[in-house]
Structure formats: structure tokens, C-alpha cells
Motif scaffolding. Structure first.
Motif, PDB file in Angstrom:
ATOM      1  N   ILE A  18       0.861  -1.169   0.000  1.00 16.51           N
ATOM      2  CA  ILE A  18       0.000   0.000   0.000  1.00 16.51           C
ATOM      3  C   ILE A  18       0.900   1.221   0.000  1.00 16.51           C
ATOM      4  CG2 ILE A  18      -1.730   1.247   1.338  1.00 16.51           C
ATOM      5  CD1 ILE A  18      -2.593  -1.476   2.494  1.00 16.51           C
ATOM      6  N   ILE A  77      -2.164   6.834   1.212  1.00 17.37           N
ATOM      7  CA  ILE A  77      -2.924   6.674   2.458  1.00 17.37           C
ATOM      8  C   ILE A  77      -2.935   7.989   3.234  1.00 17.37           C
ATOM      9  CG2 ILE A  77      -3.000   5.482   4.693  1.00 17.37           C
ATOM     10  CD1 ILE A  77      -3.947   3.779   2.287  1.00 17.37           C
ATOM     11  N   GLN A 129      -9.218   0.472   1.375  1.00 18.22           N
ATOM     12  CA  GLN A 129      -7.787   0.397   1.064  1.00 18.22           C
ATOM     13  C   GLN A 129      -7.014  -0.306   2.185  1.00 18.22           C
ATOM     14  OE1 GLN A 129      -7.295   4.748   0.248  1.00 18.22           O
ATOM     15  NE2 GLN A 129      -5.847   3.985  -1.278  1.00 18.22           N
TER      16      GLN A 129
END
Length: 165
Positions: A18, A23, A43
Motif C-alpha cells: 500500500i 494513504i 484500502q
């Protein structure tokens, strides 16, 4: 057979990779947008307490943000407690990491008093001010600086530390 195991391992690693900058931006946007909270939670769904502590802290924050939009008080409470457990776990595992502290102060400052999750604001505030000049990467430093400048938890004198180049 070894090739298959290696391929599956690589595939699962790739699926869990990720992008932290993505984020960070998604978290900032989710703080004020219900639809973005759902996207952030999606996510971070594969993240668990075995993963990078920064991702663990963001997952906790996303869950606590989700709690804000639940209809039932029981579900709000359940999600809030679950989210806080991720944040506190991340800080316990790495108490000198800036990002989980940044996440915690943001959640604590914006949590209603009746939830009694405000006990670390002063500690995290002092920690962030002390570490601010050494924060890397730049996007994180920018997010933390913007947060401090708009936060009611920081005095004008403390905000001046952020404005000094």
C-alpha cells in the motif's frame, strides 16, 4: 511446485503493498468526507497488526472515522474501540514513531469528551513539536504542520515553531 509457492507469495506481497503517501492523502481527505472514509477503510482492509505500524495506526484511524457515521450507538462504540486498539497498538510497538502519535492526537482532539479518549493530547503535542524539524518525508511534515496550525490544542507560541523555516 516451488515456483507456484514463490509466485503466490510474491502476489500476496504485491497485493498488500500500500502506498503510504496515498494513504496519508486519503486520511486527510477522509476526515471531512463520509464517502472517503469508506474508501480509506477499503484500502486498509488487508492491514493487520503484523504489518507496518504506520499502516496499523492509519487503519485504526479509518475505523474510528467510520464509527462517526454509524447509526447505532452500539456499532459506533464497537468501531471506536476497535479503531483505538489499532492506534494504541502501533504506539505501544513503536513509541518514538511520529506518525502514529500524529494520528492519535488528531483522533483524540476530535473525539467527544464522553468517550474519554483525550488523555494523551498534551504528551503527543509535545512529542510532535519536539520532532517537527526532523520529520521526513516532506508530505508527512506538511500534513503535520497544517494540522498543528489549525488545531485548537496548540497555542499560538507552539504554532510559531511551525511557521519558522
Amino acid at each position: 511446485m516451488k515456483f507456484l509457492i514463490a509466485f503466490i507469495s510474491l502476489l500476496s506481497f504485491t497485493m498488500l503493498s500500500i502506498d503510504l503517501d496515498t494513504i496519508r492523502i486519503a486520511y486527510k481527505e477522509a476526515a471531512h468526507d463520509k464517502t472517503k472514509v469508506a474508501a480509506l477503510n477499503k484500502q486498509l482492509a488487508p492491514v493487520n497488526k503484523e504489518d507496518d505500524i504506520v499502516l496499523v495506526a492509519y487503519k485504526g484511524a479509518a475505523i474510528t472515522l467510520q464509527a462517526k457515521y454509524e447509526k447505532s450507538i452500539k456499532e459506533k462504540k464497537r468501531l471506536f474501540i476497535e479503531g483505538v486498539s489499532y492506534i494504541e497498538f502501533a504506539i505501544e510497538k513503536s513509541p518514538n514513531a511520529v506518525e502514529p502519535r500524529f494520528i492519535r492526537i488528531g483522533i483524540q482532539e476530535n473525539t467527544p469528551r464522553l468517550l474519554k479518549y483525550k488523555s494523551n493530547i498534551k504528551e503527543d503535542k509535545l512529542f510532535l513539536l519536539k520532532q517537527y524539524k526532523t520529520i521526513k518525508p516532506k508530505i508527512l511534515k506538511k500534513h503535520i504542520g497544517e494540522y498543528i496550525l489549525q488545531s485548537k490544542a496548540f497555542s499560538d507560541e507552539e504554532k510559531a515553531v511551525i511557521l519558522v523555516p
